[in-house]
Every structure is written in C-alpha cells, then in structure tokens.
Design a protein around this motif. Sequence first.
Motif, PDB file in Angstrom:
ATOM      1  N   GLU A  40      -8.442  21.737  -8.996  1.00 33.47           N
ATOM      2  CA  GLU A  40      -8.826  20.569  -9.801  1.00 33.47           C
ATOM      3  C   GLU A  40      -7.852  19.447  -9.431  1.00 33.47           C
ATOM      4  O   GLU A  40      -8.260  18.422  -8.872  1.00 33.47           O
ATOM      5  N   ASP A 100     -17.421  20.192 -18.644  1.00 37.81           N
ATOM      6  CA  ASP A 100     -15.995  20.446 -18.869  1.00 37.81           C
ATOM      7  C   ASP A 100     -15.614  20.219 -20.338  1.00 37.81           C
ATOM      8  O   ASP A 100     -15.561  21.190 -21.094  1.00 37.81           O
ATOM      9  N   ASP A 101     -15.336  18.974 -20.716  1.00 43.70           N
ATOM     10  CA  ASP A 101     -14.943  18.639 -22.094  1.00 43.70           C
ATOM     11  C   ASP A 101     -15.729  17.395 -22.514  1.00 43.70           C
ATOM     12  O   ASP A 101     -15.180  16.287 -22.548  1.00 43.70           O
TER      13      ASP A 101
HETATM   14  N1  ADE Z   1      -8.839  22.887 -20.516  1.00 47.37           N
HETATM   15  C1  ADE Z   1      -9.807  22.091 -20.948  1.00 47.37           C
HETATM   16  N2  ADE Z   1     -10.241  21.302 -19.958  1.00 47.37           N
HETATM   17  C2  ADE Z   1      -9.512  21.627 -18.856  1.00 47.37           C
HETATM   18  C3  ADE Z   1      -9.502  21.175 -17.523  1.00 47.37           C
HETATM   19  N3  ADE Z   1     -10.300  20.207 -17.085  1.00 47.37           N
HETATM   20  N4  ADE Z   1      -8.616  21.731 -16.672  1.00 47.37           N
HETATM   21  C4  ADE Z   1      -7.790  22.693 -17.097  1.00 47.37           C
HETATM   22  N5  ADE Z   1      -7.770  23.148 -18.338  1.00 47.37           N
HETATM   23  C5  ADE Z   1      -8.631  22.628 -19.223  1.00 47.37           C
END
Ligand code: ADE
Length: 347
Positions: free
Chosen positions: A209, A287-288
């Motif tokens: 990432e 993701d979030d």
């Molecule tokens: N926890 C929540 N989102 C994350 C992300 N993008 N990378 C690593 N840990 C996470």
Amino acid sequence: MSFVVQTVAADRLPDLLRRMPKAELHIHIEGSLEPELIFSLATRNGIALPYADVAALRRAYAFTNLQSFLDIYYAGASVLITSQDFYDMTLAYLRKAASDNVVHAEIFFDPQTHTSRGVGMATVIDGLHRACVDAQAELGISASLIMCFLRHLSEEDAFETLEQAMPHRDHIIGIGLDSGEVGNPPEKFARVFARCRELGFHLVAHAGEEGPPAYVWTAIDVLKVERIDHGVQSSKDALLMQRLAKDRIALTVCPLSNLKLCVFPDLASHNLRELLDAGLAATVNSDDPAYFGGYINDNFTQTFAAGGLQAQYAYDLARNSFEASFSGAAAKRLHIDRLNECFETFR
Ligand code: ADE
Ligand code: ZN
C-alpha cells in the motif's frame, strides 16, 4: 474463458458500473462508521468526542498518509461498546453495499482495537455476525468476516487475539493483517500466520500500500496469503508482477483510499489499468468508505471516468471479485452467471 464485452458509451458507463453485480473483498467495517453514526453511538454510550459536531469531525478528514488516517480511524472506533453498536454499524454498511449491487462482501474487523479498550471478543463478533445473518435475509447479500491482526502490535498480541477468537471460529472465514505498514513487514507475523493456516483459515494481508514490493513478496512467500490487499506498489517490480499474474494472486485495490492517503496524486495517475493490462487479478473496493469519500460504486465510477476505462475492464474487475472471493464454487458460478446476464442484456 474470457468474455468479450461491447463498447459502452461513456455517459452510459456509470449505469453499467452501478448495475453490475460485484463482490467487495476489502472493507474495514470500522471504516464504514459515518460521522453521523459516530455521534449517535457516542450519545448512546455517554462518550464525549473531541469534535463539536459532525461537520467539525468531517473537517478533520484531511489525510497526508496512512498513519494520519489511522490515528483518527482508531479514535472513531472508540464509540463502539455493545454488540448492538457492532450490529448497527455492520447492517448500515451492508444496506449501502446492497444498494451498490454488492452481492457478496468479505468484511475485515480489527478486534484488538476493541479488546484493548475492554470490549470483549464475543461482543464484537456477536454483533458483526448477527448483522451478516440478518442482511442475508433482508437483502439477499452474503457476507463473511475476516479477522485482522494489527501489525503495529506484537506477534504475541496477535497469538493472544487468535486464542480469544477460537470459540467463535465458525464465524470467521479468514485472517488478515492491517494498520501501519512501513516498518512492520509481513514476516513479523510468520509464526501466527502459519498457525492460522494449520487451523484452516483463508489468509490475506495488506502489502504494497505504502510499503515496498519486498513486503508483497514476503506476504506471498512467508505468510502464504491467497490475496494481497492494495498491492499497488507491485508495479515497481516486474518479476513480482509476473508472479502475481502467473499464480492469479488477486489484488484488492482501493482507488479512493489511495487518492485520499496520497499514494497517487490523482485518480488519472492510478495504476489500476496497468495492473489489469499486465494480467493481474485486480479488484475494486472501498477500504474505509466513510473516511475516503465514497463506497464501492464511487470507486468504480470515479476511477473509470478519470482513467477513461471501458466496459471490458468493468466486466473483468467484477469477475475477478467473484473468482478471488472465498465463496464456494456453486455460489461463484451463480454470481458469474448473473454478471454475464447483466452484460448481455445491458442496453
Ligand atoms: N486499516 C483500515 N484501513 C487501512 C488501510 N488502508 N491500510 C492499513 N490498515 C488499515
Ligand atoms: Zn485496507
């Protein structure tokens, strides 16, 4: 066998992207907590927040890298206390996902964020699991749970977490690894992942990432994961790209996350097309979503618009999502048949 898709006019693509059935394989359930829900859970649980209101909290969502996001994300999760809180959060996400035509979701959760505050493992898993069961009945969406270890904590802590989760193992399909990547390489968790593998869990890990391609290599070769979460830094290593393509190790890519965490300067520079053109089994995920400005369909529509991607890529991404999922063979076949039908009948 590849499925050849007709070109679709650019103004019709968002409709196709919305309508096509898809699986979401990279969603942190704590990252689906919308500011409104954070405030209402804080009120319900008598917790004081260091923000005056929803607008002030939203204004704090200006991230410069992964760690700047994680600090606020862990603080947001502190409003989750009861099983009902975990249930409400998960059902809200699954309702939103179903409205985006997600027909299957594999949901990450971070138990250490909660157990370290005195919330029991049973409380967490009970709420998440009940919401998955009710969503299947209410919405026809299937959902399973992937328990993540926080990589900034020790491997010993991860072993303890695994132990606490064992009474609930029937509610957990896989094990993941998340949180601050750089300085916490996959091999730090070699022994606990080996144990999880012996126990029969599916394995995934965040890698590449922000961290280097070397972390993707060790996630594959040391942890023996089946999918890589993010993995976008893999394009810096030609040999790694060949390995991922040859072994069909899927990447769960999250374009809006990469944009908001400054992994790419803009969506037009995102390497999703490069990954697909190199034959990798990439997928698109949120993701979030509460923190990064969009759910899965926002990720699809904005990335396609910025990159000028055509309908064939949409089909391939949705198909990859089903093939890379941990559903059974019959469910995968059913989903792919529905996907084919969607593309055949789209006008
Ligand atoms: N926890 C929540 N989102 C994350 C992300 N993008 N990378 C690593 N840990 C996470
Ligand atoms: Zn993630």
